[in-house]
Motif scaffolding. Structure first.
Motif, short mmCIF file in Angstrom:
data_model
loop_
_atom_site.label_atom_id
_atom_site.label_comp_id
_atom_site.label_asym_id
_atom_site.label_seq_id
_atom_site.Cartn_x
_atom_site.Cartn_y
_atom_site.Cartn_z
N SER A 40 0.76 -1.17 -0.04
CA SER A 40 0.07 -0.17 0.13
C SER A 40 0.95 1.20 -0.04
N GLU A 41 2.14 1.45 -0.36
CA GLU A 41 2.96 2.28 -0.57
C GLU A 41 3.95 2.32 -1.44
N ARG A 42 4.57 3.66 -1.85
CA ARG A 42 5.54 3.64 -2.48
C ARG A 42 6.60 4.61 -1.82
N LEU A 43 7.91 4.09 -1.69
CA LEU A 43 8.88 4.82 -0.63
C LEU A 43 9.89 5.17 -1.75
N VAL A 44 10.34 6.27 -1.79
CA VAL A 44 11.53 6.83 -2.71
C VAL A 44 12.37 7.28 -1.97
N GLY A 45 13.74 6.77 -2.03
CA GLY A 45 14.88 7.27 -1.26
C GLY A 45 15.14 6.48 -0.08
N ALA A 46 16.21 6.40 0.13
CA ALA A 46 16.75 5.86 1.62
C ALA A 46 16.06 6.55 2.96
N ASP A 47 16.00 7.90 2.93
CA ASP A 47 15.32 8.14 4.32
C ASP A 47 14.01 7.91 4.23
N ALA A 48 12.91 7.92 3.37
CA ALA A 48 11.78 7.45 3.14
C ALA A 48 11.53 6.04 3.40
N ILE A 49 12.44 5.34 2.78
CA ILE A 49 12.42 3.79 3.16
C ILE A 49 12.79 3.36 4.40
N ARG A 50 13.63 4.16 4.94
CA ARG A 50 13.88 3.76 6.63
C ARG A 50 13.10 4.14 7.46
N THR A 51 12.48 5.45 6.99
CA THR A 51 11.20 5.88 7.93
C THR A 51 10.04 4.93 7.91
N GLY A 52 9.69 4.70 6.65
CA GLY A 52 8.50 3.66 6.49
C GLY A 52 8.82 2.43 7.05
N LEU A 53 10.02 1.87 6.93
CA LEU A 53 10.22 0.42 7.61
C LEU A 53 10.43 0.82 8.98
N ARG A 54 10.75 1.60 9.60
CA ARG A 54 10.64 2.07 11.11
C ARG A 54 9.42 1.99 11.55
N ARG A 55 8.38 2.68 10.90
CA ARG A 55 6.98 2.74 11.22
C ARG A 55 6.30 1.37 10.97
N GLN A 56 6.54 0.62 10.24
CA GLN A 56 6.06 -0.82 9.99
C GLN A 56 6.66 -1.59 11.20
N THR A 57 7.85 -1.34 11.54
CA THR A 57 8.31 -2.07 12.66
C THR A 57 7.54 -1.95 14.03
N GLU A 58 7.41 -0.67 14.05
CA GLU A 58 6.84 0.09 15.29
C GLU A 58 5.33 -0.35 15.51
N THR A 59 4.60 -0.60 14.50
CA THR A 59 3.36 -0.69 14.68
C THR A 59 2.54 -2.06 14.12
N THR A 60 3.69 -2.96 13.95
CA THR A 60 2.92 -4.45 13.61
C THR A 60 3.84 -5.40 14.61
#
Length: 128
Positions: A40-60
């Motif tokens: 459900s997402e499109r993440l572009v750039g290392a910062d956006a990917i790291r932020t998105g994955l960190r959020r995923q780990t925190e909420t699942t």
């Protein structure tokens, strides 16, 4: 470590809720940014990917990841892969369990002796 082992290590990190950002490359000057497409997402750039994955780990939590058809081609500095993956997790806030049959594909590049994802695409497969 071969590219296949790096991909399998990423699956393991998902299961054990370890940080996933380090598996992705930062853009080299003059190169395009890495990209990750999730369900459900499109993440572009290392910062956006790291932020998105960190959020995923925190909420699942309670991840299951079952690889059924991993295929990997590896060359000196580049590799690419595809896989059919059953995956499921629990939403940490609501307790809802989510499960998907997915298709994965992507590319890796060897940087500083380690394989890093430079592109990843995860999608669900609809029955025809």
């Amino acid at each position: 470590m071969h590219a296949r082992e790096r991909i399998e290590s990423y699956y393991d990190a998902l299961r054990t809720e370890e940080p996933l950002g380090p598996y992705f490359a930062a853009a080299d000057p003059g190169d395009d940014d890495p990209v990750k497409f999730g369900i459900s997402e499109r993440l572009v750039g290392a910062d956006a990917i790291r932020t998105g994955l960190r959020r995923q780990t925190e909420t699942t939590t309670d991840w299951t990841v079952t690889s059924r058809a991993l295929r990997v081609a590896e060359r000196d500095r580049h590799a690419w892969f595809s896989d059919d993956v059953s995956m499921a997790w629990t939403d940490a806030a609501t307790g809802d369990r989510r499960a998907f049959e997915t298709r994965w594909s992507g590319a890796l590049e060897r940087r500083d002796g380690e394989w890093r994802f430079v592109g990843m695409h995860v999608s669900t497969a609809d029955e025809l």
